[in-house]
Structure formats: C-alpha cells, structure tokens
Design a protein around this motif. Sequence first.
Motif, PDB file in Angstrom:
ATOM      1  N   SER A   1       0.833  -1.193   0.000  1.00 40.77           N
ATOM      2  CA  SER A   1       0.000   0.000   0.000  1.00 40.77           C
ATOM      3  C   SER A   1       0.869   1.246   0.000  1.00 40.77           C
ATOM      4  O   SER A   1       1.998   1.241   0.462  1.00 40.77           O
ATOM      5  CB  SER A   1      -0.884  -0.015   1.248  1.00 40.77           C
ATOM      6  OG  SER A   1      -1.429   1.253   1.477  1.00 40.77           O
ATOM      7  N   ARG A   2       0.306   2.331  -0.508  1.00 35.92           N
ATOM      8  CA  ARG A   2       0.996   3.610  -0.403  1.00 35.92           C
ATOM      9  C   ARG A   2       1.031   4.053   1.049  1.00 35.92           C
ATOM     10  O   ARG A   2       1.855   4.867   1.433  1.00 35.92           O
ATOM     11  CB  ARG A   2       0.246   4.648  -1.236  1.00 35.92           C
ATOM     12  CG  ARG A   2       0.722   4.715  -2.664  1.00 35.92           C
ATOM     13  CD  ARG A   2      -0.192   5.629  -3.424  1.00 35.92           C
ATOM     14  NE  ARG A   2       0.497   6.727  -4.052  1.00 35.92           N
ATOM     15  CZ  ARG A   2       0.662   6.807  -5.378  1.00 35.92           C
ATOM     16  NH1 ARG A   2       0.288   5.830  -6.150  1.00 35.92           N
ATOM     17  NH2 ARG A   2       1.230   7.859  -5.891  1.00 35.92           N
ATOM     18  N   PHE A   3       0.099   3.572   1.825  1.00 37.72           N
ATOM     19  CA  PHE A   3       0.023   3.953   3.238  1.00 37.72           C
ATOM     20  C   PHE A   3      -0.024   2.669   4.071  1.00 37.72           C
ATOM     21  O   PHE A   3      -1.047   2.343   4.672  1.00 37.72           O
ATOM     22  CB  PHE A   3      -1.225   4.805   3.496  1.00 37.72           C
ATOM     23  CG  PHE A   3      -1.278   6.053   2.655  1.00 37.72           C
ATOM     24  CD1 PHE A   3      -0.506   7.154   2.983  1.00 37.72           C
ATOM     25  CD2 PHE A   3      -2.090   6.122   1.533  1.00 37.72           C
ATOM     26  CE1 PHE A   3      -0.544   8.310   2.212  1.00 37.72           C
ATOM     27  CE2 PHE A   3      -2.143   7.275   0.760  1.00 37.72           C
ATOM     28  CZ  PHE A   3      -1.363   8.372   1.098  1.00 37.72           C
ATOM     29  N   PRO A   4       1.089   1.928   4.106  1.00 38.07           N
ATOM     30  CA  PRO A   4       1.067   0.601   4.726  1.00 38.07           C
ATOM     31  C   PRO A   4       0.767   0.620   6.218  1.00 38.07           C
ATOM     32  O   PRO A   4       0.336  -0.378   6.767  1.00 38.07           O
ATOM     33  CB  PRO A   4       2.469   0.055   4.458  1.00 38.07           C
ATOM     34  CG  PRO A   4       3.312   1.248   4.196  1.00 38.07           C
ATOM     35  CD  PRO A   4       2.416   2.278   3.581  1.00 38.07           C
TER      36      PRO A   4
ATOM     37  N   VAL B   1      -6.367   4.600  -0.205  1.00 36.45           N
ATOM     38  CA  VAL B   1      -5.372   4.224   0.800  1.00 36.45           C
ATOM     39  C   VAL B   1      -4.857   2.802   0.538  1.00 36.45           C
ATOM     40  O   VAL B   1      -3.820   2.412   1.052  1.00 36.45           O
ATOM     41  CB  VAL B   1      -5.976   4.371   2.219  1.00 36.45           C
ATOM     42  CG1 VAL B   1      -5.017   3.925   3.293  1.00 36.45           C
ATOM     43  CG2 VAL B   1      -6.390   5.820   2.459  1.00 36.45           C
ATOM     44  N   GLN B   2      -5.582   2.060  -0.295  1.00 37.38           N
ATOM     45  CA  GLN B   2      -5.248   0.672  -0.628  1.00 37.38           C
ATOM     46  C   GLN B   2      -5.273  -0.217   0.614  1.00 37.38           C
ATOM     47  O   GLN B   2      -4.395  -1.041   0.824  1.00 37.38           O
ATOM     48  CB  GLN B   2      -3.894   0.596  -1.336  1.00 37.38           C
ATOM     49  CG  GLN B   2      -3.955   1.160  -2.744  1.00 37.38           C
ATOM     50  CD  GLN B   2      -2.592   1.221  -3.386  1.00 37.38           C
ATOM     51  OE1 GLN B   2      -1.838   2.153  -3.135  1.00 37.38           O
ATOM     52  NE2 GLN B   2      -2.276   0.243  -4.169  1.00 37.38           N
ATOM     53  N   ARG B   3      -6.237   0.023   1.434  1.00 36.76           N
ATOM     54  CA  ARG B   3      -6.448  -0.836   2.599  1.00 36.76           C
ATOM     55  C   ARG B   3      -7.932  -1.169   2.654  1.00 36.76           C
ATOM     56  O   ARG B   3      -8.737  -0.389   3.142  1.00 36.76           O
ATOM     57  CB  ARG B   3      -6.025  -0.114   3.881  1.00 36.76           C
ATOM     58  CG  ARG B   3      -4.523  -0.025   4.068  1.00 36.76           C
ATOM     59  CD  ARG B   3      -3.916  -1.374   4.406  1.00 36.76           C
ATOM     60  NE  ARG B   3      -4.473  -1.909   5.654  1.00 36.76           N
ATOM     61  CZ  ARG B   3      -3.967  -1.639   6.845  1.00 36.76           C
ATOM     62  NH1 ARG B   3      -2.928  -0.861   6.981  1.00 36.76           N
ATOM     63  NH2 ARG B   3      -4.523  -2.159   7.923  1.00 36.76           N
TER      64      ARG B   3
ATOM     65  N   GLU C   1      -4.899   6.756  -9.172  1.00 36.29           N
ATOM     66  CA  GLU C   1      -3.553   7.342  -9.086  1.00 36.29           C
ATOM     67  C   GLU C   1      -3.631   8.867  -8.880  1.00 36.29           C
ATOM     68  O   GLU C   1      -2.920   9.436  -8.052  1.00 36.29           O
ATOM     69  CB  GLU C   1      -2.808   7.015 -10.394  1.00 36.29           C
ATOM     70  CG  GLU C   1      -1.374   7.471 -10.433  1.00 36.29           C
ATOM     71  CD  GLU C   1      -0.420   6.429  -9.867  1.00 36.29           C
ATOM     72  OE1 GLU C   1      -0.831   5.266  -9.713  1.00 36.29           O
ATOM     73  OE2 GLU C   1       0.726   6.802  -9.577  1.00 36.29           O
TER      74      GLU C   1
ATOM     75  N   GLN D   1      -4.706   9.588  -5.379  1.00 43.33           N
ATOM     76  CA  GLN D   1      -3.624   9.297  -4.437  1.00 43.33           C
ATOM     77  C   GLN D   1      -2.582  10.409  -4.461  1.00 43.33           C
ATOM     78  O   GLN D   1      -2.102  10.849  -3.415  1.00 43.33           O
ATOM     79  CB  GLN D   1      -2.947   7.969  -4.810  1.00 43.33           C
ATOM     80  CG  GLN D   1      -3.790   6.748  -4.477  1.00 43.33           C
ATOM     81  CD  GLN D   1      -3.231   5.465  -5.058  1.00 43.33           C
ATOM     82  OE1 GLN D   1      -2.551   5.479  -6.103  1.00 43.33           O
ATOM     83  NE2 GLN D   1      -3.505   4.348  -4.413  1.00 43.33           N
ATOM     84  N   LYS D   2      -2.248  10.848  -5.655  1.00 48.03           N
ATOM     85  CA  LYS D   2      -1.218  11.896  -5.778  1.00 48.03           C
ATOM     86  C   LYS D   2      -1.693  13.190  -5.124  1.00 48.03           C
ATOM     87  O   LYS D   2      -0.925  13.861  -4.437  1.00 48.03           O
ATOM     88  CB  LYS D   2      -0.898  12.150  -7.254  1.00 48.03           C
ATOM     89  CG  LYS D   2       0.031  11.092  -7.814  1.00 48.03           C
ATOM     90  CD  LYS D   2       0.628  11.532  -9.135  1.00 48.03           C
ATOM     91  CE  LYS D   2       1.553  10.442  -9.665  1.00 48.03           C
ATOM     92  NZ  LYS D   2       1.461  10.269 -11.095  1.00 48.03           N
TER      93      LYS D   2
ATOM     94  N   GLU E   1      -1.560  12.707  -1.330  1.00 51.08           N
ATOM     95  CA  GLU E   1      -0.174  12.694  -0.856  1.00 51.08           C
ATOM     96  C   GLU E   1       0.433  14.094  -0.886  1.00 51.08           C
ATOM     97  O   GLU E   1       1.118  14.502   0.046  1.00 51.08           O
ATOM     98  CB  GLU E   1       0.674  11.759  -1.726  1.00 51.08           C
ATOM     99  CG  GLU E   1       0.513  10.312  -1.341  1.00 51.08           C
ATOM    100  CD  GLU E   1       1.281   9.367  -2.255  1.00 51.08           C
ATOM    101  OE1 GLU E   1       1.605   8.279  -1.789  1.00 51.08           O
ATOM    102  OE2 GLU E   1       1.557   9.730  -3.416  1.00 51.08           O
TER     103      GLU E   1
END
Length: 222
Positions: A30-33, A73-75, A208, A211-212, A215
């Motif tokens: 994930s970008r935010f693990p 967040v890819q969670r 994407e 997310q960008k 971020e």
Amino acid sequence: MPFIGGILEGGELYTTEHQHSFSPPAASMSRFPRAEFLISAADPGQFPSDRGAEVAFVGRSNAGKSTAINTIVQRQGLARTSKTPGRTRLLNFFELAPMQRIVDLPGYGYASGPEAERRTWQPLIEALAGRACLRGWFLIVDARRGLKIGDEALLEWASAEQRVHVLLSKVDKLNRSEAAKVLRESTATLGERGTVQLFSATAKTGVEEAQKTLETWLLSPR
Ligand code: GDP
C-alpha cells in the motif's frame, strides 16, 4: 499493482498466493502501509492534537466515500470502521503515516436533509475546519448526480487556504460522453474553488490521480 484477493477479518487484503506462502500481507504494498484507525470523535475535545497534516473526506451517504477511501489508501476495510454501529455519526480519524491523517465525516443528505444535518454537525465541523493542520477537503459526489447546490453549501466550511478536490465517483456507471459532460459541468460549478476528477473504485479510474492529490496535500506545508 492492483490485484484480486480475499479479504480476511481485520481488514487486511491478501492474495491467495500470499496466504499459501506466508509472505507479508499485501498491505505492505500500500501507499500507506501503516494506515490505522485513530479515534471516533463526538466532540472537538476528542480530536487528535492539531499537528501535522489532515485531509477531510465528505459526501452524501451512499456516494461511495468509504469505498473511495479504501481504494485510495489501498487498505480494504479501513473505512468500514466508520460504518460500525456507534461510529456512523461521528468524525472518524485515521492515521496514514506519522503526522498525516484523514478524517471521514458522516454522510450527509439523508434523513431530514442537509439543513438539519448541518445544524447538528455545524459545531463539530466548524471545529474541524478551524484546525491549522487541515489542508483540504475531498468531496465525494456520485457521478450520476454531479456537483449540486447542496454540495456547494458544504464547501462553505472550507476556508480560503484549504483546498477542495471533488471525486465524481462510480463513473463506471456512465458512458464516455456522459462522464465528459458531468466532468465539464461539475468543473464549471466548482469554478476556482477547487479541482474535479472522475473516479471509480470498481474500474480503478482516477485512483492514481486521487492518491497523488492526497499525498501532495499531506506533505505540503500550510
Ligand atoms: P458511502 O456511504 O459514501 O461510504 O458509500 P459506500 O462506499 O458504502 O458505497 C455505496 C454503494 O456504492 C455500495 O453499494 C458500493 O458497492 C457502491 N460503490 C462504491 N464505489 C463504487 C464504484 O466505483 N462503482 C460502482 N459501480 N459502485 C460503487
């Protein structure tokens, strides 16, 4: 990077392969693990301390906000916390990385309508809007509906130095020309106030880009 896997209890997403090989959970990709739930706040006194950077997520119920948060967040399952009994009408804070948070606001536009909702939530949301750490607002709007007057009223909460980014969600439900039309009209409605993009968690459209934006905001000095 997107892949299909099984969702296990606890909100982690694993591929079948990972389950068999005991590799680290996919959340590490994930970008935010290290994203985690912080607190449900019913009162500004319960907000995390006003340090670092924060981004608020707002939208009518059923706009696709939870799904968008999970996808960005890819969670998987992260924002499900906000839907558990007792938390649906609170401000739910998540930490994505140290000093970087998102706030999931209750869906508005249901029950007795935005005005009543606004009266109830005004003090809480005004307190949130007044935080020095708040960089901006992600507004989730169903693309089939587009940005409407009620949504603009919500943007009154955003102060001039806070940014606004609109996700026109579920765009997989529209054809190409319908999507172009709603993007054009919503961009015109929002004017200089912010930015708009097409988004679909299902088709992975605009993930994407979202997310960008998130971020960049979380890393930007005030
Ligand atoms: P919330 O109330 O704003 O948090 O909305 P949810 O994330 O719970 O989504 C509401 C409904 O819309 C659910 O049935 C989702 O499966 C559906 N949904 C969310 N995102 C998408 C999307 O990108 N495409 C489609 N077709 N359906 C979606």
